[in-house]
Design an enzyme around this catalytic site. Structure first.
Site, PDB file in Angstrom:
ATOM      1  N   GLU A 157     -11.808   3.991 -18.815  1.00 18.58           N
ATOM      2  CA  GLU A 157     -12.436   3.047 -17.752  1.00 18.58           C
ATOM      3  C   GLU A 157     -12.394   1.613 -18.535  1.00 18.58           C
ATOM      4  O   GLU A 157     -13.535   1.246 -18.250  1.00 18.58           O
ATOM      5  CB  GLU A 157     -13.760   3.456 -17.407  1.00 18.58           C
ATOM      6  N   GLU A 310     -11.253  12.074 -12.643  1.00 19.16           N
ATOM      7  CA  GLU A 310     -12.771  12.289 -12.667  1.00 19.16           C
ATOM      8  C   GLU A 310     -13.669  12.354 -11.258  1.00 19.16           C
ATOM      9  O   GLU A 310     -13.181  11.361 -10.559  1.00 19.16           O
ATOM     10  CB  GLU A 310     -13.742  11.368 -13.294  1.00 19.16           C
TER      11      GLU A 310
END
Ligand code: GLA
Length: 676
Positions: A157, A310
């Site tokens: 991320e 995710e």
């Protein structure tokens, strides 16, 4: 090569990937065997390993401990579970920060991050980059040819914005590349205003600690620079792992509606767009925004399958109130991702962590163990994901595109000094997307650089900032026969955030066939009545434009107020195409009616017309087959869907013909021959 790498991954996992983040370094060895046994039980075929494991891999500078990872990789491989191996560079270890505190990002207010979270690095820091490259190389040296390795997961991320000294140095380099010389920079940033002229490059810095207002062109470039600086970190690590082996995919995980990285620039650099998404189960229609994200992620790489990297099995732990996903919702959300092009269903994380910030975050294997609702749902979904193997690698076709552009987003939201300063780009985009979702249209998301030729309709939500190439692309789309549906405050400034000349909307005046004398943001509470040619009326608020028709005609006019009689919605013929421009914020129903009417008039196909809104209907296809996904978001009532031609429901293995009944929160995935 990208396609071959992704094909290799599909072959490796036998269809769709199923699994999640696995953090064995947080657990005693005795747990690992149980993990793997239960992973098999749940149908897991891929795990993301080592995402934040830098401190466990390099506990001291230059001292490496790979033994535990060797063991885990071997164990997974013996059990037929492939590995998506992460470089651990999202979590620089304490020793690195202690030795080099300058790695920690300084925030806009001048305060430095402390150690204790993650993503605590300045992407421009040469020390950070050097150490990240080193641990990446060590991992690649050791594991590139490990038989468990199926994919590289670079860092995690990407996101920090830093205002450090190193960031200023990086910003200057970036600006020199962009503008060449100071004169051009001064011109681009309009620095004569408030006497901000630069006479030496060393005077140019990141826009930190602003006392309220700041040069809007400088902020815009800083956003671009930050996205590029993060991307450089990704590319550096990617190139290291690729130099060892180039036949497996390399990805990083992106976030939902993430403003700090321009994913259109990032996506070409990786083999698949990969998304982490946490729709809030407390929001009853969060699946609509998810659908948009899924369409975006499929579109980021031109319609190729993407990876759901995710999501949560149930509650998360990042909000003030973290509610559970009710039974069936996790399955439905996962199938929704697959229905819109995902070739994986992955979670954060495999086993719930006992300590640390995320100790109450749900997992595939929750604290309550395998005898739990979650694990049962996870194992059932794993079985179903296996049944959906034929879907892997297939794609979707759309005739409608929605423009979603990071530069436009930054223009509307990062800067002060607009006629109103409470724009929400995401809300705006969703106002345009929602009716398309509700009416079951297949939608692609495009940038100003995308190939627009497959589309009949291009939807352009509040595109305040569009560069010349983007203007040319939108204009050409209409000229050559497309329908452009555009909403207000579009085409206002150039790529340097300077108002385009010759009256608003400088970029699109000819396109919309009207000139705007002034933007008239509404006063608080102010509402207007708008009247359509057929006599229908609607209310509008928030924004008006004092618009003067040139070649355009009024589809609707104001029925009251100072702009009474003036156009509120404009239609214009342009080339062989058509443009509809909303100069105000119409109430949603009226907006939807116009938008959907334009789609119908443009001949956009819709095979699901008339089906209930809460039944999400999408199609993936390959050369011989189509896969019809029917997802019922309603928790109370089943929906009966007339099928037309027969097929097989992949989830039940049973023939499907006549009518399929989709139960509350249920799904059907019908595979059948593709219509000629
Ligand atoms: C992100 C991160 C994960 C985890 C989850 C929690 O997506 O990548 O490490 O923190 O959020 O929802």
């Amino acid at each position: 090569m990208t396609d071959a790498r992704m094909r290799a991954l599909r072959d490796r996992v036998g269809g769709l990937a199923y699994g999640g983040d696995y953090n064995p370094e947080q657990w005693d060895r005795s747990v690992w065997r149980e993990d793997v046994r239960l992973m098999r039980e749940a149908g897991v075929n891929l795990v993301s390993l080592g995402v934040f494991a830098w401190a466990s891999l390099e506990p001291e500078p230059g001292t490496y401990e790979f033994g535990w990872l060797d063991e885990v990789m071997d164990l997974l491989h013996e059990n037929g579970i492939a590995v998506n191996l992460a470089t651990p560079t999202a979590a620089p270890p304490a020793w690195l920060i202690h030795r080099h505190p300058e790695v920690l990002p300084v925030m806009a207010d001048g305060e430095r991050f402390g150690f204790g979270n993650r993503l605590h690095y300045d992407p421009s820091s040469p020390i950070y980059r050097e150490h990240a490259a080193n641990i990446t190389r060590r991992l690649a040296e050791r594991y590139s040819f490990h038989p468990a390795l199926a994919m590289w997961h670079i860092s995690n991320e990407y996101g920090p914005t830093a205002y450090n000294e190193a960031a200023s140095a990086g910003f200057r380099r970036w600006l020199r590349r962009r503008y060449g010389d100071l004169e051009t920079l001064n011109e681009a940033w309009t620095t004569r205003f408030w006497g901000q002229v630069y006479t030496g490059w060393d005077q140019v810095e990141v826009p930190s600690v602003p006392r309220t207002w700041m040069n809007p062109s400088r902020i815009l470039d800083f956003k671009r620079f930050t996205s590029d600086a993060l991307l450089e970190c990704f590319v550096a690590e990617r190139d290291i792992v690729r130099s060892f082996r180039d036949d497996i995919p390399i990805v990083t995980n992106f976030m939902r509606f993430y403003r700090n990285a321009d994913y259109w620039r990032w996506a070409p650099e990786e083999d698949a767009a990969a998304l982490d998404i946490y729709p809030d189960p407390a929001e009853p229609d969060s699946h609509v925004a998810s659908a948009f994200q899924f369409d975006l992620f499929r579109s980021l790489k031109g319609g190729r399958p993407w990876l759901l990297m995710e999501q949560a099995t149930s509650a998360v732990s990042q909000w003030r109130l973290n509610v559970v996903k009710e039974p069936g919702r996790m399955r439905l959300g996962s199938l929704q991702a697959v229905s819109r092009g995902a070739d994986s269903v992955m979670f954060f994380q495999w086993r719930a962590g006992r300590g640390g910030h995320e100790r109450f975050h749900s997992a595939m294997l929750p604290h309550s163990g395998p005898e739990s609702r979650t694990f049962r749902e996870v194992a059932n979904l794993g079985r179903e994901v296996g049944l959906l193997a034929p879907v892997a690698g297939t794609t979707t076709r759309a005739e409608v595109a929605v423009l979603f552009d990071w530069n436009g987003w930054w223009g509307l939201e990062e800067l002060w000094g607009l006629p109103r300063n409470d724009f929400s780009y995401v809300e705006t985009v969703m106002r345009h997307y929602r009716p398309l979702w509700e009416h079951h249209y297949a939608v692609d998301v495009v940038s100003t650089r995308s190939d627009l030729s497959p589309y009949k309709v291009l939807v352009v939500p509040n595109a305040y900032l569009v560069d010349d190439e983007g203007v040319a692309a939108v204009t050409e789309f209409a000229r050559s026969g497309g329908t452009v549906v555009m909403s207000f405050f579009s085409g206002v400034v150039d790529e340097c955030n300077r108002v385009r000349p010759d009256g608003y909307p400088g970029a699109f005046r000819r396109l919309i066939g009207a000139k705007i004398d002034e933007y008239w943001p509404a006063r608080p509470g102010e509402r207007f009545t708008v009247e359509f040619a057929d006599g229908r009326t609607a209310t509008a608020d928030w924004w008006r434009e004092d618009i003067h028709l040139e070649t355009g005609t009024a589809l609707a006019t104001y029925a009251d107020g100072l702009l009474k009689g003036r156009a509120a919605v404009v239609a214009n013929r342009f080339g062989t195409g058509r443009v509809v421009y909303f100069a105000t914020l119409l109430e949603q129903d009226a907006f939807d009616r116009v938008l959907i009417g334009e789609l119908r008039a443009a001949g956009v196909g819709n095979r699901f017309d008339g089906l209930p809104t809460h039944l999400e209907c999408t199609v993936r296809e390959d050369e011989g087959h189509e896969y019809l996904f029917l997802l019922n978001h309603d928790a109370e009532a089943a929906v009966a869907v007339p099928l037309g031609s027969p097929g097989t429901d992949l989830l039940t293995g049973l023939p499907a013909s006549g009518e399929v009944s989709v139960p509350p929160l249920g799904a059907a995935v019908v595979r059948r021959a593709r219509p000629a």
